[in-house]
Motif scaffolding. Structure first.
Motif, PDB file in Angstrom:
ATOM      1  N   PHE A 172       0.839  -1.205   0.000  1.00 20.94           N
ATOM      2  CA  PHE A 172       0.000   0.000   0.000  1.00 20.94           C
ATOM      3  C   PHE A 172       0.878   1.262   0.000  1.00 20.94           C
ATOM      4  N   HIS A 203     -13.404  -1.076  -1.597  1.00 17.91           N
ATOM      5  CA  HIS A 203     -12.595  -0.987  -2.810  1.00 17.91           C
ATOM      6  C   HIS A 203     -13.418  -0.179  -3.813  1.00 17.91           C
ATOM      7  N   ASN A 213      -4.249  -0.103   4.826  1.00 17.52           N
ATOM      8  CA  ASN A 213      -4.581  -0.531   3.466  1.00 17.52           C
ATOM      9  C   ASN A 213      -4.528   0.601   2.460  1.00 17.52           C
ATOM     10  N   ALA A 255      -6.399   1.448  -0.965  1.00 19.17           N
ATOM     11  CA  ALA A 255      -7.219   0.294  -1.376  1.00 19.17           C
ATOM     12  C   ALA A 255      -8.509   0.232  -0.564  1.00 19.17           C
ATOM     13  N   LYS A 256      -8.503   0.821   0.621  1.00 20.53           N
ATOM     14  CA  LYS A 256      -9.704   0.830   1.455  1.00 20.53           C
ATOM     15  C   LYS A 256     -10.149   2.282   1.548  1.00 20.53           C
ATOM     16  N   THR A 265      -3.981   5.955  -6.788  1.00 18.19           N
ATOM     17  CA  THR A 265      -4.064   4.587  -6.249  1.00 18.19           C
ATOM     18  C   THR A 265      -2.750   4.267  -5.540  1.00 18.19           C
ATOM     19  N   ASP A 266      -2.690   3.082  -4.956  1.00 19.63           N
ATOM     20  CA  ASP A 266      -1.458   2.667  -4.283  1.00 19.63           C
ATOM     21  C   ASP A 266      -0.318   2.471  -5.280  1.00 19.63           C
TER      22      ASP A 266
END
Ligand code: BG6
Length: 480
Positions: A48, A382, A433, A436-437, A447-448
């Motif tokens: 992450f 997600h 996370n 993603a969470k 995004t990650d």
């Protein structure tokens, strides 16, 4: 009680949302900020993203506040990053860090949004950790006091609601996960010394707030997970009470009554634990009278009897977002947690239990009789942008509708609730996370794996929430 009509919310109810500095700001090396221990901790949570960019709120705060205004927010709960204010042990406050929060607070106030500010949401400066051994050494008490006093002096003319330490109970219960524990082998004993030092920091902040902020109010922010007994077996009821004591009640009793309760004193004695309470500590704590409770509540738990013949099991959080990975803990002789067949769960196995909010508010009001505000409550999922360029989050709308309705019911039950600030305003880094969470009402386009353009896209839930709050809790929209 059965209500025929929608619950009513008080006229000046604070409707907003919540965030924390390390999870939204990014800009970790800018304008004099030095590293925080949570920066290092976030780097251990691969694959992450770490917090170096996060939601880049540091550079987008005006745009973020404009969207709050459009939605009709009347409050915003955020935290101050300690290493922006005191970047090193010269103890010289960093004017550029102060300026950032002044600009943020000014913009909120100008837009009619009440700032609710957390002093500590996990970003201890690395220099404090190195110099004083972090939460393990008593040197942090004066350093924290100085930091808190600077915040009150600089911002207290506009900030009237202050929060001391975010989820102290969770930091102690999940010391390894949140970067507080330094030695797993001795944590069983150490955690109570660390907890006592946190209590002293909390107390210093409460006292200083009342001294320095005209009409200032301050409260703690426990992480609250209501615990139900798994059956009518009286032993299950006692197990639920044990779980409640060891995860939340010990802290909440302490904040309100300013002494350690009988349960924990007896527990320490039985386990030969010395929390290192020194002369003068309790006299200081006695002066730290809180004004309200800020409450973070996402889920509930179920406890049942755990006999002495059982083997101890550590709780294992679901760190992947694949259902079924959560492992319930067992503490022989005290309690074990188990699943609840009456509620659904999210992808991280967190119980989705709107009634837990009503239960919590009733419980806290009955036990402590202090005003309460919700400072966290939300749905992690997600998510990404749909083909139509929008972000559709019907589950979050369903979650918020059901949860807020229960806040209204608690108000009708007679509880004094002054605000609701769900987690989170924009998408931000989850504690474990990354992106993603996602929890936000507003999507952040990154995004990650890939740093995107960080565009702000209000989700369907943002529009739904906006209608609800502009009608002061009357327009619940269509059920989906
Ligand atoms: C609360 C914290 O415990 O829960 C937040 O105050 C955190 O910082 C939130 O992000 C949700 O937890 P998670 O692990 O899903 O990010």
């Amino acid at each position: 009680m059965i209500y025929k009509n929608n619950p009513l919310f008080p006229a000046n109810f604070m409707w907003g949302a919540s965030s924390a500095a390390w999870q939204v700001e990014g800009a970790v090396n800018e304008d004099g900020r030095t590293p925080a221990i949570i920066d290092l901790n976030s780097k251990t949570k691969k694959p992450f993203a770490d917090n170096s960019v996060a939601s880049d709120h540091y550079h987008h705060y005006l745009e973020d506040i404009a969207l709050m205004k459009e939605a009709g927010f009347t409050s915003y709960r955020f935290s101050i990053a300690w290493p922006r204010i005191y970047p090193d042990d010269s103890f010289e406050p960093n004017q550029l860090g102060i300026d950032f929060y002044n600009h943020l607070i000014d913009a909120l106030v100008k837009n009619g949004i009440e700032p609710i500010v957390t002093l500590y949401h996990y970003d201890m400066p690395v220099w404090v950790d190195e110099k004083y051994d972090g939460w393990y050494g008593r040197g942090i008490i004066d350093a924290f006091d100085q930091y808190a006093r600077t915040c009150f002096k600089e911002f207290g003319d506009r900030v009237k609601y202050w929060l001391s330490i975010n989820e102290q109970n969770m930091q102690i219960c999940y010391g390894d996960w949140l970067g507080v524990c330094k030695n797993e082998a001795t944590w069983f004993h150490d955690k109570w010394k660390v907890n006592h030092i946190m209590n002293l920091c909390h107390a210093k902040a409460v006292i200083a707030c009342h001294e320095l902020v005209l009409d200032g109010k301050i409260g703690p922010v426990p992480g609250y997970v209501p615990i139900y007994p798994s059956s009518a077996n009286p032993e299950d009821q006692i197990a639920a009470m044990n779980a409640e004591e060891l995860t939340e009640k010990v802290w909440n009793d302490f904040y309100t009554f300013r002494k350690y309760n009988g349960f924990i004193r007896s527990y320490w004695k039985e386990h030969h634990i010395d929390p290192d309470i020194q002369a003068g500590d309790m006299a200081l704590i006695e002066q730290a009278k809180i004004d309200f409770f800020a409450l973070n509540c996402y889920r509930s738990n179920v406890a049942k009897e755990c006999s002495l013949t059982e083997t101890e099991q550590k709780q294992q959080l679901n760190k992947t977002g694949r259902k079924g990975e959560f492992v319930y803990p067992k503490f022989p002789g005290l309690y074990q947690l188990t699943n609840n067949p009456y509620v659904e769960t999210n992808d991280w196995d967190w119980e989705i239990d709107p009634v837990s909010l009503r239960y919590m508010l009733r419980y806290v009001w009955d036990h402590y009789g202090l005003p309460m505000m919700i400072t966290e409550n939300g749905y992690g999922a997600h998510e990404d942008i749909s083909a139509d360029g929008k972000v559709h989050d019907p589950e979050r709308i369903r979650f918020l509708r059901n949860q807020i309705f229960q806040v209204g019911r608690a108000i009708q039950d007679g509880c004094q609730v002054i605000g609701y600030n769900p987690w989170s305003y924009t998408d931000l880094l989850s504690t474990g996370n990354g992106m993603a969470k996602r929890y936000g009402l507003v999507f952040i386009n990154t995004t990650d794996d890939e740093l995107r353009d960080l565009k702000r896209i209000p989700k369907d839930s943002y529009y739904w929430y906006s209608r609800l709050i502009k009608s002061n809790g009357q327009d619940w929209g269509e059920e989906t």
